[in-house]
Design a protein around this motif. Structure first.
Motif, short mmCIF file in Angstrom:
data_model
loop_
_atom_site.label_atom_id
_atom_site.label_comp_id
_atom_site.label_asym_id
_atom_site.label_seq_id
_atom_site.Cartn_x
_atom_site.Cartn_y
_atom_site.Cartn_z
N ASP A 8 0.84 -1.07 -0.13
CA ASP A 8 -0.12 0.07 0.00
C ASP A 8 0.83 1.37 -0.01
N LEU A 9 0.25 2.36 -0.50
CA LEU A 9 1.27 3.69 -0.38
C LEU A 9 0.84 4.53 0.65
N THR A 87 -2.48 1.16 -4.51
CA THR A 87 -2.97 2.21 -3.79
C THR A 87 -4.29 2.79 -4.19
N ALA A 88 -4.79 3.63 -3.20
CA ALA A 88 -5.99 4.12 -3.64
C ALA A 88 -5.98 5.56 -4.13
N SER A 89 -4.58 6.20 -4.06
CA SER A 89 -4.08 7.17 -4.73
C SER A 89 -4.39 7.09 -6.19
N ARG A 120 -12.68 -2.95 -2.82
CA ARG A 120 -12.31 -2.64 -4.56
C ARG A 120 -10.93 -3.28 -4.77
N LYS A 121 -10.15 -2.88 -3.61
CA LYS A 121 -8.76 -3.04 -3.81
C LYS A 121 -8.48 -4.89 -3.60
N ARG A 122 -9.22 -5.27 -2.86
CA ARG A 122 -9.41 -6.72 -2.32
C ARG A 122 -9.71 -7.47 -3.55
N ASP A 123 -11.00 -7.10 -4.34
CA ASP A 123 -11.29 -8.00 -5.32
C ASP A 123 -10.25 -7.80 -6.53
N LEU A 124 -9.81 -6.80 -6.72
CA LEU A 124 -8.77 -6.56 -7.96
C LEU A 124 -7.35 -7.36 -7.67
N LEU A 125 -7.15 -7.49 -6.38
CA LEU A 125 -5.93 -8.29 -5.98
C LEU A 125 -6.26 -9.61 -6.26
N GLY A 138 0.04 -2.93 4.82
CA GLY A 138 -0.76 -2.08 4.74
C GLY A 138 -0.88 -1.31 6.16
N ASN A 139 -1.79 -0.55 6.55
CA ASN A 139 -1.77 0.16 7.62
C ASN A 139 -3.08 0.58 8.36
N SER A 140 -4.10 0.63 7.57
CA SER A 140 -5.33 1.16 8.18
C SER A 140 -6.61 0.28 7.94
N SER A 141 -7.70 0.62 8.56
CA SER A 141 -8.61 -0.03 8.58
C SER A 141 -9.20 -0.75 7.12
N ASP A 142 -9.01 0.19 6.08
CA ASP A 142 -9.28 -0.20 4.78
C ASP A 142 -8.74 -1.25 4.51
N ASP A 143 -7.54 -1.51 4.92
CA ASP A 143 -6.83 -2.50 4.64
C ASP A 143 -7.32 -4.19 5.17
N LEU A 144 -7.85 -4.02 6.13
CA LEU A 144 -8.37 -5.47 6.92
C LEU A 144 -9.22 -6.15 5.60
N SER A 145 -9.85 -5.69 4.90
CA SER A 145 -10.67 -6.74 4.05
C SER A 145 -9.36 -7.45 3.05
N VAL A 146 -8.44 -6.63 2.94
CA VAL A 146 -7.41 -7.23 1.81
C VAL A 146 -6.49 -8.25 2.86
N TRP A 147 -6.26 -7.78 3.88
CA TRP A 147 -5.67 -8.78 4.83
C TRP A 147 -6.22 -10.03 4.90
N GLU A 148 -7.62 -10.17 4.66
CA GLU A 148 -8.38 -11.16 4.96
C GLU A 148 -8.20 -12.24 3.68
N VAL A 149 -7.78 -11.91 2.68
CA VAL A 149 -7.65 -12.63 1.58
C VAL A 149 -6.25 -12.90 1.29
#
Length: 473
Positions: A8-9, A87-89, A120-125, A138-149
């Motif tokens: 993540d950025l 990244t979401a940037s 959205r990042k989770r699905d693309l990855l 990653g670092n934030s709460s938005d990254d939790l769904s990504v860490w799950e997969v």
């Protein structure tokens, strides 16, 4: 096949947030168009990021990258792993960063229609690498769904509560706490040492010989506190608006926000709280004249941060006025009248000290062999000689005002032996000359007022100066 490492950025590789960076840069350079941000936001976060990326120019070479994450990425590359920046940037900024660092094999980022965060990042990855087919940093709460997969999770300087929730997923391989902000960082950001300038609030009390009036002293203490809160609010806002310039400066790049030690979001939340506290306290406990002076100080400082500081000559006059406003605020808090002599002395003296600051900055630029206009200022290194001439002259004019003050009729009524004040003139001449000589020799590295508070010789001169006025009284 080696499992890809996805990084993540914002807040992870970068100790900052590009959405906030670009937003602040837009406000600084186009303050009259700031309402456009809300217009863009109505269209969605992706549209806001895209418009900001087009509207401002961010120098990616000086952004505060996290060295611990860079080491992790380089280690992965050396082991033959594919490294992806996700990244979401906005994609244009992400690609510029990837090109600058030269350590990523692929870039996934937001565009004008899709804000690549959270699910959205989770699905693309998952689409690119499959479930458990990648490691994620990653670092934030938005990254939790990504860490799950993800197969393994790397948690970098997590937001509050994120580490606990990430650990609950059960795949955290490493928690990297490389950038934990502390009290020292906030003390530096608030510039509490600069509060010493607010002692100027007590000058009218000294001039009126009212130091024995404890009620006025208490009002002075409150004025000191509320002025300090307002000033710290201004310092935070100034640092947020000056991120780009500070990162190109030899020492200012280590400031908490410029270096990424403190998050931009925390600064955006804290500065209005301090400002509200300052004005609410002043309105409750001090005269309205003080509140009006505080408003004038804030407006002038805000204008200085956005525009005046980059205008030749206007900037130093504004700085001198900001110092003088502290004295005016003191008179308003105490209900005392200001004399022509105090105001004239203050403007000339603080104009001299403001020019000291500019001379020190330009002197450093000249020693580095630079010839172009200094970043964020309206001066060239070639202006040094003129600035020193103007600054020293202004300081000596302050001494002349002091000499004329001795012969004023009102002075003779305040002092039993006004002729003794003449001894203060050579003391002040010595101090002004010494400050300019030290600056000329490249030994002035601080704000001259802060320098005076820390410098032993200046403190001795100040004590003798006060002793002269005490003896004259």
């Amino acid at each position: 096949m080696n499992t890809p490492l996805v990084v993540d950025l914002d807040g992870t590789l970068l100790r900052s947030d590009l959405l906030l960076e670009t937003g602040l840069a837009f406000v600084r350079h186009r303050p009259l168009k700031a309402l456009r941000l809300f217009k863009w936001l109505v269209k969605g976060k992706a549209a806001l990021k895209a418009n900001l990326a087009r509207a401002v120019d961010i120098d990616v070479t000086v952004l505060p990258y996290d060295p611990a994450v860079l080491d992790l990425v380089n280690s992965a590359r050396n082991s033959g792993r594919k490294v992806v920046l996700a990244t979401a940037s906005h994609i244009s900024l992400a690609e510029r960063i990837a090109e600058h660092l030269g350590i990523f094999d692929q870039v996934l980022a937001s565009d004008e229609k899709v804000n690549l965060s959270s699910h959205r990042k989770r699905d693309l990855l998952v689409e690119n690498f499959g479930v458990k087919g990648f490691d994620y940093v990653g670092n934030s709460s938005d990254d939790l769904s990504v860490w799950e997969v993800a197969r393994d999770a790397y948690v970098v300087n997590p937001e509050r509560g994120v580490e606990r929730r990430a650990q609950a997923i059960g795949n955290v391989k490493r928690v990297m706490l490389s950038n934990v902000a502390g009290v020292k960082d906030w003390r530096k950001a608030l510039r509490l040492h600069q509060w010493m300038k607010n002692i100027l609030i007590f000058v009218p009390l000294l001039a009126a010989h009212q130091l024995g009036n404890y009620l006025l002293i208490w009002q002075g203490v409150l004025a000191f506190l509320f002025f300090g809160l307002c000033a710290s609010s201004v310092y935070l806002l100034n640092d947020l608006l000056d991120l780009a310039d500070d990162r190109h400066h030899g020492t200012k790049r280590f400031r908490p926000f410029a270096s990424g030690r403190l998050s931009i979001s925390s600064g955006i939340m804290v500065f209005p709280v301090l400002l509200i506290g300052a004005f609410a306290g002043a309105a409750l406990f001090l005269p309205w004249a003080f509140v009006a002076t505080l408003v004038a100080y804030y407006i002038l400082t805000f204008a200085y941060s956005l525009w005046l500081k980059r205008q030749m000559a206007v900037d130093v006059i504004a700085l001198a006025a900001l110092y003088t406003l502290r004295i005016i605020a003191g008179a308003a808090a105490f209900g005392l009248e200001l004399t022509f002599w105090i105001l004239a002395f203050s403007m000339f003296m603080f104009l001299s000290l403001a020019l000291v600051k500019r001379y020190a900055e330009l002197g450093e630029a000249r020693r580095k062999g630079l010839t172009q206009k200094t970043r964020g200022r309206g001066y060239y290194p070639g202006d040094l000689e003129m600035i020193s001439s103007l600054g020293a002259s202004s300081g000596y004019l302050a001494v002349m005002v002091l000499a004329l003050y001795i012969h004023d009729q009102a002075t003779t009524s305040l002092y039993a032996h006004p002729q003794i004040i003449w001894l203060a003139c050579p003391l002040l001449l010595f101090w002004v000359t010494r400050v300019w000589m030290l600056t000329h020799r490249g030994q002035m590295h601080d704000d001259p007022v802060v320098f005076a508070i820390r410098d032993r010789v200046s403190l001795m001169v100040g004590a003798l100066f006060c002793l002269v006025f005490w003896a004259a009284a």
